[in-house]
Design an enzyme around this catalytic site. Structure first.
Site, PDB file in Angstrom:
ATOM      1  N   ARG A 110       0.773  -1.149  -0.100  1.00 49.08           N
ATOM      2  CA  ARG A 110      -0.070  -0.173  -0.074  1.00 49.08           C
ATOM      3  C   ARG A 110       0.772   1.169   0.207  1.00 49.08           C
ATOM      4  O   ARG A 110       1.676   1.379   0.953  1.00 49.08           O
ATOM      5  CB  ARG A 110      -0.909   0.165   1.322  1.00 49.08           C
ATOM      6  CG  ARG A 110      -1.644   1.381   1.573  1.00 49.08           C
ATOM      7  CD  ARG A 110      -2.672   1.117   2.505  1.00 49.08           C
ATOM      8  NE  ARG A 110      -3.813   0.575   1.920  1.00 49.08           N
ATOM      9  CZ  ARG A 110      -4.996   0.854   2.522  1.00 49.08           C
ATOM     10  NH1 ARG A 110      -5.283   1.602   3.613  1.00 49.08           N
ATOM     11  NH2 ARG A 110      -6.245   0.023   1.913  1.00 49.08           N
ATOM     12  N   HIS A 137      -7.484   0.921  -6.179  1.00 49.57           N
ATOM     13  CA  HIS A 137      -7.717  -0.061  -5.113  1.00 49.57           C
ATOM     14  C   HIS A 137      -8.386  -1.275  -5.621  1.00 49.57           C
ATOM     15  O   HIS A 137      -9.716  -1.489  -5.138  1.00 49.57           O
ATOM     16  CB  HIS A 137      -8.441   0.648  -4.094  1.00 49.57           C
ATOM     17  CG  HIS A 137      -8.568   0.181  -2.619  1.00 49.57           C
ATOM     18  ND1 HIS A 137      -7.960  -0.962  -2.250  1.00 49.57           N
ATOM     19  CD2 HIS A 137      -8.958   0.392  -1.539  1.00 49.57           C
ATOM     20  CE1 HIS A 137      -7.820  -1.367  -0.941  1.00 49.57           C
ATOM     21  NE2 HIS A 137      -8.755  -0.334  -0.535  1.00 49.57           N
ATOM     22  N   GLN A 140     -10.292  -4.088  -3.171  1.00 49.96           N
ATOM     23  CA  GLN A 140     -11.614  -3.522  -2.675  1.00 49.96           C
ATOM     24  C   GLN A 140     -12.416  -3.832  -3.507  1.00 49.96           C
ATOM     25  O   GLN A 140     -13.639  -4.196  -3.204  1.00 49.96           O
ATOM     26  CB  GLN A 140     -11.381  -1.948  -2.020  1.00 49.96           C
ATOM     27  CG  GLN A 140     -12.586  -1.688  -1.845  1.00 49.96           C
ATOM     28  CD  GLN A 140     -13.131  -1.838  -0.296  1.00 49.96           C
ATOM     29  OE1 GLN A 140     -12.284  -1.876   0.632  1.00 49.96           O
ATOM     30  NE2 GLN A 140     -14.243  -2.437  -0.050  1.00 49.96           N
ATOM     31  N   ASP A 230     -17.221   7.200  -1.036  1.00 48.45           N
ATOM     32  CA  ASP A 230     -15.727   7.420  -0.119  1.00 48.45           C
ATOM     33  C   ASP A 230     -15.645   8.613   0.237  1.00 48.45           C
ATOM     34  O   ASP A 230     -16.292   9.642  -0.089  1.00 48.45           O
ATOM     35  CB  ASP A 230     -14.990   6.907  -1.470  1.00 48.45           C
ATOM     36  CG  ASP A 230     -13.707   6.755  -0.882  1.00 48.45           C
ATOM     37  OD1 ASP A 230     -13.253   6.610   0.468  1.00 48.45           O
ATOM     38  OD2 ASP A 230     -12.440   6.551  -1.610  1.00 48.45           O
ATOM     39  N   CYS A 270     -16.229   1.746   0.841  1.00 50.96           N
ATOM     40  CA  CYS A 270     -15.074   0.903   1.153  1.00 50.96           C
ATOM     41  C   CYS A 270     -14.702   1.033   2.762  1.00 50.96           C
ATOM     42  O   CYS A 270     -14.015   0.021   3.179  1.00 50.96           O
ATOM     43  CB  CYS A 270     -13.827   1.460   0.238  1.00 50.96           C
ATOM     44  SG  CYS A 270     -13.324   3.277   0.255  1.00 50.96           S
ATOM     45  N   ARG A 298     -13.600  -8.592   2.149  1.00 56.71           N
ATOM     46  CA  ARG A 298     -12.131  -8.198   1.949  1.00 56.71           C
ATOM     47  C   ARG A 298     -11.322  -9.637   2.214  1.00 56.71           C
ATOM     48  O   ARG A 298     -10.430 -10.038   1.488  1.00 56.71           O
ATOM     49  CB  ARG A 298     -11.548  -7.018   2.589  1.00 56.71           C
ATOM     50  CG  ARG A 298     -12.009  -5.823   2.236  1.00 56.71           C
ATOM     51  CD  ARG A 298     -11.747  -5.246   0.848  1.00 56.71           C
ATOM     52  NE  ARG A 298     -10.322  -5.038   0.726  1.00 56.71           N
ATOM     53  CZ  ARG A 298      -9.447  -4.332   1.068  1.00 56.71           C
ATOM     54  NH1 ARG A 298      -9.980  -3.036   1.957  1.00 56.71           N
ATOM     55  NH2 ARG A 298      -8.162  -4.450   0.967  1.00 56.71           N
TER      56      ARG A 298
HETATM   57  N1   CP Z   1     -11.124  -0.074   2.451  1.00 54.09           N
HETATM   58  C1   CP Z   1      -9.872  -0.134   3.139  1.00 54.09           C
HETATM   59  O1   CP Z   1      -8.902  -0.362   2.332  1.00 54.09           O
HETATM   60  O2   CP Z   1      -9.583   0.059   4.348  1.00 54.09           O
HETATM   61  P1   CP Z   1      -8.301   0.324   5.254  1.00 54.09           P
HETATM   62  O3   CP Z   1      -7.777   1.767   4.638  1.00 54.09           O
HETATM   63  O4   CP Z   1      -8.738   0.207   6.463  1.00 54.09           O
HETATM   64  O5   CP Z   1      -7.355  -0.839   4.631  1.00 54.09           O
HETATM   65  N1  NVA Z   2      -9.892   6.691  -1.090  1.00 50.34           N
HETATM   66  C1  NVA Z   2      -9.700   6.444   0.183  1.00 50.34           C
HETATM   67  C2  NVA Z   2      -9.775   4.889   0.248  1.00 50.34           C
HETATM   68  C3  NVA Z   2      -9.470   4.228   1.554  1.00 50.34           C
HETATM   69  C4  NVA Z   2      -9.601   2.743   1.596  1.00 50.34           C
HETATM   70  C5  NVA Z   2      -7.882   6.777   0.289  1.00 50.34           C
HETATM   71  O1  NVA Z   2      -7.385   6.504  -0.697  1.00 50.34           O
HETATM   72  O2  NVA Z   2      -7.929   7.217   1.637  1.00 50.34           O
END
Ligand code: CP
Ligand code: NVA
Length: 311
Positions: A110, A137, A140, A230, A270, A298
């Site tokens: 990530r 993502h 997700q 989101d 998400c 997930r």
């Molecule tokens: N939806 C998601 O990816 O959550 P986190 O940021 O908690 O991993």
């Molecule tokens: N768009 C959000 C998604 C988190 C799972 C971010 O990137 O912070």
């Protein structure tokens, strides 16, 4: 070639790299693996395997679902915060990829830049999974498609409306929906719409379905089966929070907006969510919200992914 052979050793950088049939296979595998867990069956095809999980941004769901998932599959997960490994002190991604390939059986990362994930994958000899970048993502969206399938049956022919920022979620949803024959409408204010090249790429996958970008939330939500939202300020954009609250003020998913969708429409997010900003408490905690089943998926979707890529 079977899907098993086709997917073994592959990376998941974006769903754009996976065919409709491969995604459908992963969703079926996810359901099988979910059922095994619900039936209390021990299923450990990844015994002895290790997944490294590099995090340059925070996470609850991604971290815990990957770590619990690899453990349930018989393997081990290593949490690697970028603050604690040498990447944070400037060691090249390419060197990191080569070194980790000697120790591990898969890497989940990530981070901010999609380019870093591509560099990691190019230099690693083991599967690399994108656990979120500024652009995508995909994990997700695998879980989201699994959730939609559970709730609605067939995916093809449905309509998903995404209301808010044209961010990583909007991008991955456009690609995943286009591939699976779901009409997708993104409503975002001007200046915050999805990247044009990613929109065009998503449109190139649409097989009879539509990819629509609009600044009108009502147009997007009309006849939708799924309404998705989101956060307005993603990780790394915290300093823009106030500016974005103004820009997105008319993009809240609330009871009024929801009334333009199908009566049976479900609400997805998400998570993490900001109640009172992108969605009201009534909607996210209401009867049509499926956000916690979505979050649970997930685990199942990523277990399927790890079995397919690392098995
Ligand atoms: N939806 C998601 O990816 O959550 P986190 O940021 O908690 O991993
Ligand atoms: N768009 C959000 C998604 C988190 C799972 C971010 O990137 O912070």
């Amino acid at each position: 070639m079977s899907f098993k052979e086709q997917l073994k050793g592959r990376d998941l950088l974006t769903l754009a790299d996976y065919s409709k049939a491969e995604i459908a296979y992963l969703l079926e595998l996810a359901t099988k693996i979910k059922n095994k867990r619900k039936n209390g069956e021990v299923y450990q095809p990844l015994k002895g395997k290790t997944l490294g999980m590099i995090f340059e941004k925070s996470s609850t769901r991604t971290r815990v679902s990957f770590e619990a998932g690899i453990y349930q599959l018989g393997g081990t997960g290593l949490f690697l915060s970028s603050n604690d490994i040498q990447i944070g002190r400037g060691e090249p991604i390419s060197d990191t990829a080569k070194v980790l390939s000697g120790y591990l059986d898969g890497i989940m990362i990530r981070t901010f830049s999609q380019k870093d994930v591509e560099d990691l994958a190019e230099n690693a000899s083991i599967p690399v999974i994108n656990g979120l970048t500024d652009d995508y993502h995909p994990c997700q969206v695998l879980a989201d498609l699994q959730t939609i399938k559970e709730k609605k049956g067939e995916l093809a022919g449905l309509k998903l409306a995404y209301i808010g920022d044209g961010n990583n979620m909007a991008h991955s949803l456009m690609i995943g929906c286009a591939k699976m024959g779901i009409d997708v409408a993104i409503a975002a204010p001007n200046g915050y719409q999805p990247k044009a090249e990613i929109t065009e790429h998503a449109k190139s996958f649409a097989d009879g379905s539509e990819v629509l970008i609009t600044d009108d939330p009502i147009e997007a939500v009309k006849d939708a089966d799924v309404i998705y939202s989101d956060v307005w300020a993603s990780m790394g954009q915290e300093q823009e929070q106030k500016l974005r609250e103004k820009a997105f003020a008319t993009y809240q998913v609330n009871t009024e907006l929801f009334s333009h969708a199908h009566d049976e429409a479900i609400f997805m997010h998400c998570l993490p969510a900001h109640r009172g900003e992108e969605v009201t408490t009534e909607i996210i905690d209401g009867p049509q919200s499926v956000v916690f089943e979505e979050a649970e998926n997930r685990l199942h979707a990523q277990k399927a992914l790890m079995v397919a890529l690392m098995g």
